[in-house]
Design a protein around this motif. Structure first.
Motif, mmCIF file in Angstrom:
data_model
loop_
_atom_site.group_PDB
_atom_site.id
_atom_site.type_symbol
_atom_site.label_atom_id
_atom_site.label_comp_id
_atom_site.label_asym_id
_atom_site.label_seq_id
_atom_site.Cartn_x
_atom_site.Cartn_y
_atom_site.Cartn_z
ATOM 1 N N SER A 156 -6.316 13.477 -2.401
ATOM 2 C CA SER A 156 -7.569 12.772 -2.686
ATOM 3 C C SER A 156 -7.752 11.603 -1.723
ATOM 4 O O SER A 156 -8.257 10.559 -2.107
ATOM 5 N N ALA A 157 -7.285 11.798 -0.460
ATOM 6 C CA ALA A 157 -7.389 10.710 0.514
ATOM 7 C C ALA A 157 -8.837 10.243 0.608
ATOM 8 O O ALA A 157 -9.753 11.047 0.664
ATOM 9 N N GLY A 158 -8.970 8.987 0.587
ATOM 10 C CA GLY A 158 -10.322 8.440 0.643
ATOM 11 C C GLY A 158 -10.783 7.976 -0.724
ATOM 12 O O GLY A 158 -11.712 7.189 -0.819
ATOM 13 N N ALA A 159 -10.080 8.439 -1.793
ATOM 14 C CA ALA A 159 -10.462 8.014 -3.141
ATOM 15 C C ALA A 159 -10.061 6.574 -3.348
ATOM 16 O O ALA A 159 -9.232 6.030 -2.632
ATOM 17 N N ALA A 160 -10.593 5.943 -4.351
ATOM 18 C CA ALA A 160 -10.281 4.540 -4.608
ATOM 19 C C ALA A 160 -8.825 4.371 -4.988
ATOM 20 O O ALA A 160 -8.262 5.220 -5.649
ATOM 21 N N GLY A 161 -8.251 3.262 -4.575
ATOM 22 C CA GLY A 161 -6.859 2.993 -4.921
ATOM 23 C C GLY A 161 -6.738 2.573 -6.364
ATOM 24 O O GLY A 161 -7.699 2.226 -6.999
ATOM 25 N N THR A 162 -5.484 2.629 -6.863
ATOM 26 C CA THR A 162 -5.243 2.232 -8.244
ATOM 27 C C THR A 162 -4.716 0.813 -8.266
ATOM 28 O O THR A 162 -4.156 0.350 -7.286
ATOM 29 N N SER A 189 0.871 -1.179 0.000
ATOM 30 C CA SER A 189 0.000 0.000 0.000
ATOM 31 C C SER A 189 0.905 1.224 0.000
ATOM 32 O O SER A 189 1.960 1.219 0.655
ATOM 33 N N ILE A 190 0.470 2.266 -0.742
ATOM 34 C CA ILE A 190 1.330 3.454 -0.852
ATOM 35 C C ILE A 190 0.506 4.724 -0.622
ATOM 36 O O ILE A 190 -0.589 4.875 -1.179
ATOM 37 N N GLY A 191 1.060 5.610 0.199
ATOM 38 C CA GLY A 191 0.462 6.938 0.375
ATOM 39 C C GLY A 191 1.370 7.965 -0.286
ATOM 40 O O GLY A 191 2.583 7.893 -0.148
ATOM 41 N N ILE A 192 0.734 8.908 -1.008
ATOM 42 C CA ILE A 192 1.537 9.897 -1.743
ATOM 43 C C ILE A 192 1.135 11.299 -1.301
ATOM 44 O O ILE A 192 -0.043 11.574 -1.078
ATOM 45 N N THR A 193 2.129 12.173 -1.231
ATOM 46 C CA THR A 193 1.820 13.589 -1.022
ATOM 47 C C THR A 193 2.918 14.453 -1.618
ATOM 48 O O THR A 193 4.056 13.999 -1.750
ATOM 49 N N LEU A 246 -2.286 5.301 5.565
ATOM 50 C CA LEU A 246 -3.299 4.740 6.468
ATOM 51 C C LEU A 246 -4.635 4.596 5.736
ATOM 52 O O LEU A 246 -5.347 3.574 5.877
ATOM 53 N N ALA A 247 -4.947 5.608 4.944
ATOM 54 C CA ALA A 247 -6.202 5.568 4.177
ATOM 55 C C ALA A 247 -6.185 4.387 3.201
ATOM 56 O O ALA A 247 -7.191 3.690 3.027
ATOM 57 N N ALA A 248 -5.003 4.154 2.595
ATOM 58 C CA ALA A 248 -4.883 3.029 1.643
ATOM 59 C C ALA A 248 -5.075 1.701 2.373
ATOM 60 O O ALA A 248 -5.722 0.782 1.864
ATOM 61 N N LYS A 249 -4.521 1.600 3.582
ATOM 62 C CA LYS A 249 -4.664 0.363 4.363
ATOM 63 C C LYS A 249 -6.139 0.165 4.727
ATOM 64 O O LYS A 249 -6.689 -0.926 4.579
ATOM 65 N N ARG A 250 -6.760 1.276 5.181
ATOM 66 C CA ARG A 250 -8.169 1.174 5.619
ATOM 67 C C ARG A 250 -9.078 0.822 4.446
ATOM 68 O O ARG A 250 -10.105 0.162 4.617
ATOM 69 N N ALA A 251 -8.686 1.282 3.270
ATOM 70 C CA ALA A 251 -9.529 1.036 2.088
ATOM 71 C C ALA A 251 -9.363 -0.393 1.560
ATOM 72 O O ALA A 251 -9.951 -0.741 0.541
ATOM 73 N N GLY A 252 -8.526 -1.187 2.225
ATOM 74 C CA GLY A 252 -8.409 -2.598 1.822
ATOM 75 C C GLY A 252 -7.030 -3.023 1.375
ATOM 76 O O GLY A 252 -6.846 -4.114 0.825
ATOM 77 N N ARG A 253 -6.017 -2.164 1.514
ATOM 78 C CA ARG A 253 -4.619 -2.469 1.152
ATOM 79 C C ARG A 253 -4.439 -2.596 -0.369
ATOM 80 O O ARG A 253 -5.411 -2.440 -1.112
ATOM 81 N N ASP A 254 -3.198 -2.891 -0.790
ATOM 82 C CA ASP A 254 -2.856 -3.126 -2.200
ATOM 83 C C ASP A 254 -3.370 -1.995 -3.108
ATOM 84 O O ASP A 254 -3.997 -2.252 -4.131
ATOM 85 N N ARG A 255 -3.107 -0.775 -2.694
ATOM 86 C CA ARG A 255 -3.552 0.361 -3.518
ATOM 87 C C ARG A 255 -2.722 1.603 -3.206
ATOM 88 O O ARG A 255 -1.937 1.620 -2.249
ATOM 89 N N VAL A 256 -2.963 2.656 -4.046
ATOM 90 C CA VAL A 256 -2.228 3.917 -3.876
ATOM 91 C C VAL A 256 -3.238 5.012 -3.595
ATOM 92 O O VAL A 256 -4.264 5.093 -4.268
ATOM 93 N N ILE A 257 -2.958 5.834 -2.610
ATOM 94 C CA ILE A 257 -3.847 6.972 -2.341
ATOM 95 C C ILE A 257 -2.985 8.220 -2.176
ATOM 96 O O ILE A 257 -1.966 8.184 -1.481
#
Ligand SMILES: Nc1nc2c(ncn2[C@@H]2O[C@H](COP(=O)(O)OP(=O)(O)OP(=O)(O)O)[C@@H](O)[C@H]2O)c(=O)[nH]1
Length: 365
Positions: free
Chosen positions: A359-365, A320-324, A344-355
């Motif tokens: 746009s925190a809270g948006a769907a991961g890629t 999971s990756i968080g970007i800023t 953290l948002a990426a983990k909460r959204a189900g892991r294996d994604r980028v946020i």
């Protein structure tokens, strides 16, 4: 290699007393002593031709002494070797000057002792100063006694200037060899200190497991970027469900996985970004001079390469990756914390994604 074996490789074999330092001195002193013995053999011939039996006898004794000292070199304290050689050189110079005169140039030889004593670190500085003072005092006394006094055995006119020149050249060469030897030793020590310092600096900045930057050195890079207010983007990546790998396959396998992830991140970042191990299974990637435009593509590359580090035969590793991106008024803590929140948002959204933080809270890629 154990530290003892490294010492041995550097110092050479141990001498009979078990002191590796003595062998090092012996390696230097032995060729000098052998050279001394050979030089005395030539003088022995010369004094036999000039018919000065006292000097023939003295040279014979000197040759035997130098051969004995060569044999003893690795077996006795080098200070005794040098003190004995010093007595021989002073006595020989005095006796030769007494018999064949100042003009023979034998008085030059005590001068060679000065660099030898000065560089012999087995003596304390005070002891070295005293020995040099003693040598200088004896040399001065010899000058006072013999510069005007005539020799007991005058040298033939054809021999005196040549002998004086040969003695002067020999002493100059001897002194130059000592000085060059120690100059090279100082240079080598200097190079060793420099390379050790660089190695220590590298070690202090690196994570020992992955070889990536450690948190402390990444902090310094972040500080520079924040102070420079230039554009910069952070990607904070965390291996998903890493605890399971430790629990199922053991800590060692967990370590190997972290090494592989580190290598994948290094490849993904190439020379565009700095990568650090930020915490246990957390990695921070700093892209300087980027306002966020490269981040998505870099994150996709990271996830692709990380997925090739399989945790077992069936399940690829995910991250999971968080970007800023750096914002006006950011401190290092605020900048890094925003990346953490996005992760953290990426983990909460189900892991294996980028946020991304914007746009925190948006769907991961
Ligand atoms: N093998 C190994 N494990 C480590 C190291 N550092 C931290 N860990 C482990 O990494 C695990 C992290 O577990 P969690 O924080 O629960 O995270 P996770 O299991 O990846 O779960 P999520 O992050 O929520 O996907 C812990 O079990 C730590 O003991 C290390 O250097 N080597």
């Amino acid at each position: 290699m154990t530290s003892e074996r490294i010492d041995q490789a550097m110092e050479g074999p141990r001498d009979l007393t078990g002191d590796p330092g003595r062998w090092r001195y012996a390696r230097v002193l032995r060729p000098i002593l052998l050279f001394g013995a050979s030089a005395h053999a030539l003088f022995l011939l010369l004094f036999a031709l000039l018919d000065v039996p006292v000097l023939v006898a003295f040279n014979t004794a000197s040759i035997l002494l130098y051969l004995l000292l060569t044999y003893l070199a690795p077996r006795v304290d080098p200070r005794w070797l040098v003190l004995t050689a010093m007595v021989e050189v002073l006595a020989h110079a005095w006796l030769a000057t007494h018999y064949v005169g100042w003009v023979s140039g034998f008085h030059f030889y005590p001068l060679i002792l000065i660099p030898l004593i000065a560089f012999l670190t087995r003596f304390t500085v005070v002891q070295r100063c005293l020995l040099i003072l003693l040598t200088t005092a004896l040399y001065s006394a010899m000058a006072l006694a013999y510069t005007t006094a005539g020799p007991l055995v005058p040298l033939p006119d054809a021999v005196a200037p040549w002998l004086s020149a040969i003695n002067a050249v020999s002493v100059s060469i001897g002194m130059s060899v000592f000085i060059l030897f120690y100059a090279v030793a100082v240079q080598n020590a200097d190079d060793l200190v420099r390379s050790s310092q660089e190695r220590l600096k590298r070690l202090a900045a690196t994570d020992p497991l992955t070889g990536l930057l450690n948190r402390r050195s990444m902090d310094a890079h972040l500080q520079r970027v924040v102070e420079g207010r230039g554009p910069a983007t952070l990607l904070l990546g965390d291996v998903d469900n890493f605890k399971q790998i430790n629990d199922v396959f053991g800590h060692d396998t967990g370590d190997r996985v972290l090494e592989a992830v580190g290598e994948a991140l290094r490849q993904a970042a190439a020379d565009r970004a700095l990568v650090a191990r930020w915490g246990g299974e957390e990695f921070l990637i700093l892209v300087p001079d980027d306002d966020g435009t490269q981040a998505d593509e870099l994150a996709a590359r990271i996830r692709r390469l990380v997925s090739q580090c399989r945790r077992d035969r069936h399940r690829p590793l995910t991250m999971s990756i968080g970007i800023t991106s750096l914002r006006a008024g950011d401190t290092v803590a605020r900048f890094a914390n925003r990346a953490d929140q996005a992760l953290l948002a990426a983990k909460r959204a189900g892991r294996d994604r980028v946020i991304t933080a914007s746009s925190a809270g948006a769907a991961g890629t």
